[in-house]
Scaffold this active site. Structure first.
Site, short mmCIF file in Angstrom:
data_model
loop_
_atom_site.label_atom_id
_atom_site.label_comp_id
_atom_site.label_asym_id
_atom_site.label_seq_id
_atom_site.Cartn_x
_atom_site.Cartn_y
_atom_site.Cartn_z
CG HIS A 203 -2.41 -0.54 0.61
ND1 HIS A 203 -3.22 -1.64 1.93
CD2 HIS A 203 -2.32 -1.62 -0.11
CE1 HIS A 203 -4.31 -2.63 1.09
NE2 HIS A 203 -3.70 -1.85 0.23
NE ARG A 310 -5.76 0.12 -1.77
CZ ARG A 310 -5.99 0.01 -3.07
NH1 ARG A 310 -5.41 1.62 -3.30
NH2 ARG A 310 -5.34 -0.48 -3.66
NE ARG A 346 -10.58 -2.64 0.20
CZ ARG A 346 -8.97 -2.61 0.08
NH1 ARG A 346 -8.90 -3.36 -0.95
NH2 ARG A 346 -8.33 -2.16 0.47
CD GLU A 443 -8.96 -8.59 -1.65
OE1 GLU A 443 -8.16 -7.96 -1.72
OE2 GLU A 443 -9.91 -8.59 -1.24
CG ASN A 466 -2.57 -4.78 -5.90
OD1 ASN A 466 -1.76 -5.16 -6.92
ND2 ASN A 466 -3.06 -4.30 -5.19
CG ASP A 467 -4.88 -8.55 -0.74
OD1 ASP A 467 -3.92 -9.15 -0.76
OD2 ASP A 467 -5.34 -8.33 -0.67
NE ARG A 477 -0.75 -6.31 -1.00
CZ ARG A 477 -1.95 -6.27 -1.34
NH1 ARG A 477 -3.16 -6.21 -1.44
NH2 ARG A 477 -2.43 -4.26 -1.51
CB CYS A 514 -10.14 -2.13 -8.65
SG CYS A 514 -10.14 -3.71 -7.37
C1 PEP Z 1 -5.75 -6.04 -4.52
O1 PEP Z 1 -5.96 -6.58 -3.01
O2 PEP Z 1 -5.63 -6.34 -5.87
C2 PEP Z 1 -7.12 -4.38 -3.99
C3 PEP Z 1 -7.15 -3.88 -5.14
O3 PEP Z 1 -7.10 -4.37 -2.81
P1 PEP Z 1 -5.82 -3.85 -1.96
O4 PEP Z 1 -4.35 -3.47 -2.63
O5 PEP Z 1 -6.18 -2.88 -0.61
O6 PEP Z 1 -5.49 -4.66 -0.82
MG MG Z 2 -7.26 -6.82 -1.64
#
Ligand code: PEP
Ligand code: MG
Length: 599
Positions: A203, A310, A346, A443, A466-467, A477, A514
């Site tokens: 993040h 977020r 979210r 995710e 990402n997750d 990550r 996303c």
């Molecule tokens: C993700 O996990 O891809 C996502 C968009 O949420 P975050 O990056 O906040 O975990």
């Molecule tokens: Mg996520």
């Protein structure tokens, strides 16, 4: 300052004392500035020199923090029953209550005229050094207790004014930078970020890209190599840090740094016509917004609503858990910005330490622990507060609710039930409420396997790549040391993404991609070719992505995606994609820098 190891391949010493360090580029751009070292892991702080008139105030803060930490440990000792845990907390309590730690901290505050945080660091570092020098292994490991105590005191100091204004052109240097610290510091306008740890999708770097802040990571032992005040250049295009640059080097970087600073989005106008591919397939581009002021800029450059808000970033804004009314105002504000294009809010995607403070205890595996919707469902008053705030804000506003870290249908059923109960209760009290659509973040691998059922029981789906990569490949990550295993183009990831796109398209349900993948030009032909039609990304990616989309044909991308589906390794996928980009889209997409795995 540590002398760079001449054998270390990541370090190059140049004539004139200039030192070049290899790093991994995390956020594009070039900046020249002066280093400001940031210390601490959970609670982050700078060394601040204070005038004599402030010594008393810092002394008071230190005393109050020790009192609070001591009370917390009394409670933990009393509550921890007969396990081995009380022994640990007893030892920590003794450190705070019976040792001369506090006196030493106060001596440093008064003697060195520094902030309480810095004094706590100096004193606890000296305790840690003593423990580490002990030969008895059992006693030596007690340094971990000192680290714990230090964190607890720093945490207790957190309520004060911890942030000093940064000088102009400050480059924040930290071992690891917390997203909350960067969010807090964003108002101070730092010029770049250098860290030792962090990943592309952490993040912190997502936020750095949102703030258009050049950033690099992977600089080993960074805090031992630099001192606050050192001159430095950060090259976030090529992954490079130059310490103590010579005047010739400075001269070379001055122009790119000035050009980077001048990137001005105000002048950009985006025509409606370039919202589709060359063969007319319309692609909706939304923006991921963590800081509401970003949306104004996003809108100017053509963002069609907010694909991911977020909401946990409100914890930074309100310095803790936001009340229902604070949330209501915040959601209203963001939904008003987004207007008819709408916002997907979210629900809080945090762990217990971020929502209730560190005193709640640490989790061994936070990414697999009590976080996101799991935390909401185990502490329902907090979840219900958030749902009430969203329901009220969604009256006559276009808001969708998105549930993070869904693993199957149970979480969706539970959230739906809370929504209908809270909606009824609010209406009976005379509040006007809306009827937001409900979506699930996909995710977690089990959610991919359950995608048909999830699609049937939700109004929309958001794909968090990402997750998804983190959980599918079991690779943290945020952990720089396993970054080579974080392969967005692993065939397993591609199969999962394809399955989700297909399920949504077949059912005619909206799907927004996303994760960071959606904002990277390199991945676009694949995503578009697999059938994605809604992408949500960082504000600073929108123009680049728009350019790629309006320059490629869906049919051509679909052929490439078909070929990719036959690849068996991430390397094969990357090479194949690169080859097609070189042949067809090199005018649109720049070559990617990728790290090959060391396996
Ligand atoms: C993700 O996990 O891809 C996502 C968009 O949420 P975050 O990056 O906040 O975990
Ligand atoms: Mg996520």
């Amino acid at each position: 300052m540590e002398v760079p190891d001449p054998k270390d391949p990541s370090t190059e010493r140049q004539n004139g004392g200039e030192i070049r360090l290899k790093a991994r580029a995390m956020s594009r751009g070039v900046a020249i500035g002066r280093v400001v070292c940031l210390h601490g892991s959970n609670r982050q702080f700078f060394k601040i020199e204070i005038p004599p008139s402030e010594i008393e105030r810092e002394t008071r803060r230190a005393r109050a923090a020790f009192r609070l930490a001591s009370r917390q440990l009394n409670k933990l000792c009393a509550n921890s029953g007969t396990s081995s845990v009380p022994g640990i907390f007893d030892a920590q309590r003794a450190m705070i209550q019976q040792s001369s730690m506090l006196e030493k901290v106060l001596d440093v505050v008064a003697g060195e005229k520094v902030n309480a945080e810095w004094a706590v660091k100096i004193v606890t570092d000296s305790y840690i050094a003593k423990y580490r020098a002990i030969t008895d292994e059992h006693l030596r490991d007690r340094y971990i207790d000192v680290e714990d105590v230090a964190e607890r005191i720093l945490d207790a100091l957190g309520g004060g004014e911890r942030t000093a204004p940064l000088a102009k052109d400050s480059i924040i240097v930290a071992q690891e930078l917390m997203p909350s610290t960067l969010a807090e510091q964003s108002g101070n306008h730092p010029t770049a970020v250098i860290t030792e740890h962090g990943g592309w999708t952490s993040h912190t770097f997502i936020l750095a890209r949102e703030l258009n802040l050049p950033a690099v990571t992977g600089v080993r032992k960074v805090l031992r190599r630099v001192n606050t005040g050192d001159a430095a250049i950060v090259d976030g295009y090529n992954g490079r840090v130059i310490l103590n640059p010579t005047s010739e080097t400075l001269e070379r970087y001055r122009l790119p740094a000035a050009q980077f600073r001048q990137i001005n989005y105000n002048d950009v106008t985006v025509s409606e016509s370039n919202r589709s591919t060359l063969d007319g397939r319309e692609i909706t581009l939304r923006v991921n917004v963590d800081l509401p002021e970003i949306y104004k800029r996003a809108k100017r450059i053509g963002a069609q609503g907010i694909g991911l808000y977020r909401s946990e970033f409100l914890f930074n804004r309100f310095k803790g858990f936001p009340t229902e009314n604070q949330q209501y105002e915040a959601y209203r504000e963001i939904a008003d910005y987004a207007g008819e294009d709408g916002v997907k809010i979210r629900t809080f995607d945090v762990g217990p330490d971020q929502s209730y403070g560190k005193s709640h205890g640490r989790e061994k595996n936070p990414a697999l622990g009590l976080r996101a919707i799991r935390l909401g469902l185990s502490n329902t008053p907090h979840l219900r507060t958030q749902l009430r705030a969203i329901l009220r804000a969604s009256h006559e506003r276009k808001i969708d609710i998105v549930v993070p870290m869904v693993s199957g249908l149970e979480e969706i059923h539970a959230v739906r039930e809370f929504i209908s109960k809270e909606s009824e209760a609010l209406s009976s009290k005379g509040f006007a409420v809306g009827s937001p659509r409900i979506g699930a973040m996909i995710e977690v691998p089990s959610a991919v396997l359950m995608i048909d059922e999830i699609v049937r029981e939700t109004d929309l789906v958001c794909l968090g790549t990402n997750d998804l990569v983190q959980y599918l490949l079991a690779v943290d990550r945020d952990n720089e040391s396993v970054s080579s295993w974080f392969r967005t183009l692993h065939p397993a990831v591609i199969r999962a993404v394809r399955a989700v796109i297909k399920a949504c398209n077949d059912a005619g349900k909206p799907l927004v991609i996303c994760g960071e993948m959606a904002g990277s030009p390199f991945y676009l032909p694949l995503l578009i070719g697999m059938g994605a039609t809604e992408l949500s990304m960082n504000v600073n990616s929108i123009l680049r992505v728009r350019k790629v989309i309006s320059g490629l044909a869906f049919q051509e991308a679909a052929v490439v995606a078909g070929e990719v589906s036959k690849c068996r390794t991430a390397d094969e996928v990357e090479d194949l994609l690169q080859q097609h980009i070189n042949e067809k889209w090199s005018h649109l997409i720049q070559p990617e820098r990728r790290t090959k795995p060391r396996i």
